[in-house]
Design an enzyme around this catalytic site. Structure first.
Site, PDB file in Angstrom:
ATOM      1  N   ASP A   1      32.237 -15.813 -12.803  1.00 33.90           N
ATOM      2  CA  ASP A   1      32.318 -14.648 -13.689  1.00 33.90           C
ATOM      3  C   ASP A   1      32.167 -15.071 -15.148  1.00 33.90           C
ATOM      4  O   ASP A   1      31.593 -16.123 -15.437  1.00 33.90           O
ATOM      5  CB  ASP A   1      33.657 -13.926 -13.432  1.00 33.90           C
TER       6      ASP A   1
ATOM      7  N   HIS B   1      35.512  -9.382 -18.552  1.00 31.14           N
ATOM      8  CA  HIS B   1      35.226  -9.043 -17.156  1.00 31.14           C
ATOM      9  C   HIS B   1      35.873 -10.023 -16.170  1.00 31.14           C
ATOM     10  O   HIS B   1      36.501  -9.612 -15.189  1.00 31.14           O
ATOM     11  CB  HIS B   1      33.703  -9.013 -16.983  1.00 31.14           C
TER      12      HIS B   1
ATOM     13  N   SER C   1      32.211  -4.198  -9.136  1.00 30.81           N
ATOM     14  CA  SER C   1      32.790  -5.462  -9.614  1.00 30.81           C
ATOM     15  C   SER C   1      34.301  -5.459  -9.508  1.00 30.81           C
ATOM     16  O   SER C   1      34.924  -6.501  -9.331  1.00 30.81           O
ATOM     17  CB  SER C   1      32.465  -5.667 -11.095  1.00 30.81           C
TER      18      SER C   1
END
Ligand SMILES: *[C@@H]1O[C@H](CO)[C@@H](O)[C@H](O)[C@H]1NC(C)=O
Ligand SMILES: *[C@@H]1O[C@H](CO)[C@@H](O)[C@H](O)[C@H]1NC(C)=O
Ligand SMILES: *[C@@H]1O[C@H](CO)[C@@H](O)[C@H](O)[C@H]1NC(C)=O
Ligand SMILES: *[C@@H]1O[C@H](CO)[C@@H](O)[C@H](O)[C@H]1NC(C)=O
Ligand SMILES: *[C@@H]1O[C@H](CO)[C@@H](O)[C@H](O)[C@H]1NC(C)=O
Ligand SMILES: *[C@@H]1O[C@H](CO)[C@@H](O)[C@H](O)[C@H]1NC(C)=O
Ligand SMILES: *[C@@H]1O[C@H](CO)[C@@H](O)[C@H](O)[C@H]1NC(C)=O
Ligand SMILES: *[C@@H]1O[C@H](CO)[C@@H](O)[C@H](O)[C@H]1NC(C)=O
Length: 765
Positions: free
Chosen positions: A152, A223, A543
């Site tokens: 990520d 994220h 996600s």
């Protein structure tokens, strides 16, 4: 062609910002100094004995093919990564002629150009029935000692979600490490965050001038911090997004450990770096791998060109359970990515929580509306003024101290823009949308969105009253809303074009407006042109869904350490909920809340507690996937690229021992009189009590005759395997796009239900 099914309703657009991080590859490669980066697959068995290891063989191969003209490049600067666990081979920067020479070198199998990947919770644990008094958490000791790896944007190590209170010593089997880098000394890892590594050599090879501001695993985006804390975050009291979603945050497996592999650099990401990250994660010894990114092009890829599929095959063979997001390009059919049969593909659902504000008129009338407006406001008993279409910024400026009311059916976004530039203290927008986009609800000033009927009441009140006034409040969190879950509009839908014989997606998990930790240096919202920051953020996307499943998979693996990835998958799928909290079938938010189909939600919504005790499982080995590839008529070479070894395809079968069923029928109506039969043979393994029997229960499918043989399975001992045959008999061509039903093996003592969806469809890509 992907037919759009729901033309009347708007799909919820994904939020601006970090949540678009589902990655999409573009096939355009840059040409730097006439060199391109290539990922080269090599036949390991062809290595000459003189070499001590593959890495040295690859270096020697590169040096043997180097253009003499380009003497400035040494052999090591051309070499980028050696891969040993995700694919067999290496990446290197090569000219066209060097590539041609390489193709003639011993052991060469295949190469692809490196590709650019475009970059695509507090309450969710309660919604999933996780509690400390009973169920999956205590049964699996909160996932203690399981290691979840994520590829990520990195991680914010100081986030309280990654504190290691209550964690035991790092297990000695862990081979990973905490690589030091910019603002990230290795001392920042602890017993919760046990691995931190970063990969940008591929990105730098394609553009050496690119500036890497944070050359370390530190997350400048948010994220990766969000997905990691969703999977395995520790307990954080008093978490919220500006008051919304307040409560105690924690991941799905609060005692599992996290290893972050950063390969996404401010929306820049290269396949060569992602492969290196997965390669290392496998070697380090992660138990679970959560991938919220994908290699996807406009074209449907063969599986050997889908590097997530190839790398996760290697992971699966080593016992690593791989979870990947289905994509955010729904709701049309055949939009799903990451659908390889050996990984678990996750769609995104809503949860039973909504965020609201309230408008109260002077006459006492009260309207609530959806919002996540994050800013301050003081809108108590303010004058209300009706401004029709709110077309003139000048006029709006004159009444900016009041709450303006706008109604027009022409250009909704223009009205919002006008109200924002006039800097009005508050605005009420009357519109005809049944569901607002999440982007609108994150307004940059106090905005109220109400429908036409309520709006007329507001207008009437303003017209009748001598001194119309209103009060607006924000930051209300409502729990227990119905129906939930629903599959959200953005969630990509099956079938998976590259492997249509396996039903995808597999499962639905919470993905919409999930609260989790965030990078405090990455802005979460803008209010009146000012950026706001927060330790937590609300995000939507597939996600967000896949780390929920990664956490639950860690619980299952903790409770059943000897289970294969296929067994864990089966446990998650056969126990999934097909009904929502109104006890009716899960609905599709993008299709007027009509019932969703297995092409939208797979087996249903994840149920952690049930998944720990599924009774029976559908197991599969690497060999079974090879038989499938053989039956799909993949060549020996294609299969070698995917599996890393050569196979003769002695045995072929399209009928993988999978916990769901999909059969294709023609759509040509002239053939509707002919009959066609689809047979599936499946084998169940008893993982429950020793002696137990199950009875088949089928739900009907219109126009299709469904039968199962035998209708009873009596297991005499644990681990015993019994097989059955499911038969679908229907017209050669179907009138409908898709009909679906299910097969459930019901435990005779009522202990468990082992459910599989069945799809019969005439959909073509
Ligand atoms: C990033 O850090 C690594 C390891 O310290 C180093 O090898 C590399 O040159 C650095 N890259 C940049 C762009 O600073
Ligand atoms: C969230 O905040 C509200 C208002 O302050 C409070 O009533 C509620 O109990 C809080 N919820 C949780 C889960 O702490
Ligand atoms: C690597 O990714 C960057 C940004 O995502 C892209 O510009 C570049 O073309 C990619 N490199 C190659 C070789 O595809
Ligand atoms: C809202 O008020 C708080 C407390 O006064 C302040 O810290 C915060 O910066 C304000 N937010 C905005 C967006 O102005
Ligand atoms: C706007 O509303 C008016 C009156 O209801 C209607 O005649 C007109 O067609 C609408 N325009 C659009 C673009 O919807
Ligand atoms: C509102 O939208 C619906 C569906 O788009 C349309 O049928 C209806 O006429 C609209 N109502 C008004 C008053 O514009
Ligand atoms: C594979 O090839 C055989 C022989 O040509 C053909 O009958 C079969 O339909 C093909 N299978 C698939 C899945 O395309
Ligand atoms: C093919 O199937 C036969 C019979 O089931 C088995 O004996 C053989 O080992 C299989 N071959 C491979 C390569 O799996």
């Amino acid at each position: 062609m992907h037919v759009k099914r729901h033309s009347s309703t708007m799909a919820t657009p994904i939020l601006k910002g970090g949540c678009e991080l589902l990655l999409i590859v573009s096939l355009i490669a840059s040409t730097f100094a006439n060199s391109d980066t290539y990922i080269i697959h090599m036949d390991q068995s062809a290595m000459p004995k003189a070499f001590s290891d593959h890495h040295n063989w690859y270096l020697a191969t590169i040096s043997s093919i180097s253009d003499t003209a380009e003497s400035t490049f040494s052999k090591t600067s051309k070499h980028i990564y050696t891969y040993t666990s995700s694919v067999h081979g290496f990446s290197a920067s090569l000219t066209k002629s060097e590539l041609d020479a390489l193709k003639k070198s011993p052991g060469y199998i295949y190469s692809t150009r490196d590709r650019q990947l475009k970059v695509h919770t507090t309450h969710t644990s309660e919604f999933l029935g996780l509690s400390s008094s009973s169920g999956a958490w205590p049964a699996a000791n909160y996932g203690e000692d399981m290691i979840i790896g994520l590829v990520d944007t990195g991680i914010w190590p100081e986030s309280e979600s990654f504190g290691d209170e209550g964690m035991t010593e790092v297990p000695s089997r862990w081979k990973g490490k905490c690589e030091p880098g910019t603002k990230f000394p290795s001392s920042l890892c602890n017993k919760k965050l046990i691995g931190a590594r970063y990969y940008n050599k591929g990105l730098l090879a394609s553009d050496p001038k690119i500036k890497i501001s944070m050359n370390s695993t530190r997350d400048t985006d948010g994220h990766g911090t969000h997905t990691a804390s969703t999977a395995a975050g520790n307990y954080v009291k008093g978490a919220s997004y500006f008051g919304y979603a307040n409560g105690t945050a924690r991941g799905m497996a609060p005692r599992a450990r996290i290893a972050m592999y950063k390969a996404i650099w401010e929306y820049e990401v290269n396949e060569s770096d992602v492969l290196a990250a997965i390669d290392q994660a496998i070697q380090d010894g992660v138990d679970i791998l959560s991938l919220s990114l994908t290699v996807a092009t406009e074209d449907d890829l063969f599986l050997e060109d889908d590097s997530i599929a190839v790398a996760s095959f290697a992971a699966m063979e080593k016992g690593v359970f791989v979870v990947a997001s289905a994509g955010n390009t729904g709701p049309n059919y055949y939009t799903l990515v990451n659908g390889a049969p050996w990984l678990l593909t996750i769609g995104a659902g809503t949860i039973d929580r909504e965020f609201e504000g309230a408008l109260t008129l002077g006459d006492g009338n009260h309207f609530s509306f959806t919002t996540v407006y994050p800013g301050n406001y003081s809108l108590s008993q303010k004058p209300l003024v009706f401004m029709d279409g709110c077309e003139s910024v000048e006029e709006l400026k004159r009444v900016r101290d009041k709450i303006i009311v706008c109604k027009d059916n022409l250009s909704f976004s223009d009205q919002i823009e006008n109200a924002a530039s006039a800097r009005v203290s508050g605005a009420v927008f009357i519109n005809n949308y049944t569901s607002l986009s999440e982007y609108d609800t994150r307004s940059s000033f106090p905005a109220v969105y109400i429908g036409l009927q309520d709006g007329q009441m507001v207008i009437d009140y303003i017209r009748k009253s001598k001194d119309p006034r209103g009060t607006v409040e924000f930051r209300k969190t409502v729990i227990g809303t119905k129906p939930a879950p629903r599959v959200d509009g953005y969630s990509s839908r099956g079938p998976f074009a590259s492997c249509r014989n396996v039903l995808k997606p597999d499962l639905l998990a919470p993905g919409t407006l999930v609260l989790a930790s965030w990078s405090p240096i990455s802005s979460v919202a803008e209010v009146r042109s000012r950026s706001l920051f927060s330790k937590f953020n609300l995000l939507s996307g597939t996600s967000m869904a896949s780390p929920h499943v990664a956490g639950v998979a860690a619980l299952i693996k903790k409770a059943h350490p000897d289970w294969s990835p296929a067994a864990i998958r089966s446990a998650l799928m056969t126990t999934a909920d097909s009904l929502d909290n109104t006890l009716t079938p899960i609905k599709d938010a993008s299709n007027d809340d009509l019932p969703a189909t297995p092409i939208d939600i797979g087996s249903g919504h994840i149920n952690p507690t049930k998944s720990l005790d599924p009774g029976l499982i559908y197991d599969a080995t690497a060999e079974d996937y090879v038989k499938l590839l053989c039956a799909m008529n993949y060549t020996k070479k294609q299969i070698q690229i995917i599996t890393g070894s050569s196979h003769n395809c002695e045995n072929r079968s399209l009928d993988l021992n999978y916990p769901s069923f999909i059969a294709y029928f023609d759509s040509d109506v002239s053939e509707s009189k002919k009959k066609v039969v689809h047979k599936f043979q499946r084998t169940l393994t008893n993982v429950g009590e020793g002696i137990s029997s199950y009875t088949a229960k089928l739900t009907g499918m219109e126009g299709i005759k469904v039968t199962v043989e035998p209708q009873k399975l009596a297991f005499k001992k644990k681990h015993e395997k019994l097989s059955y045959t499911l038969t679908l008999e229907g017209p050669k061509s179907m009138k409908e796009d898709l009909v679906h039903g299910s097969l459930s093996w019901v435990h005779d003592g009522g202990k468990c239900v082992v459910r599989s969806p069945i799809v019969a469809t005439s959909l073509t890509p």
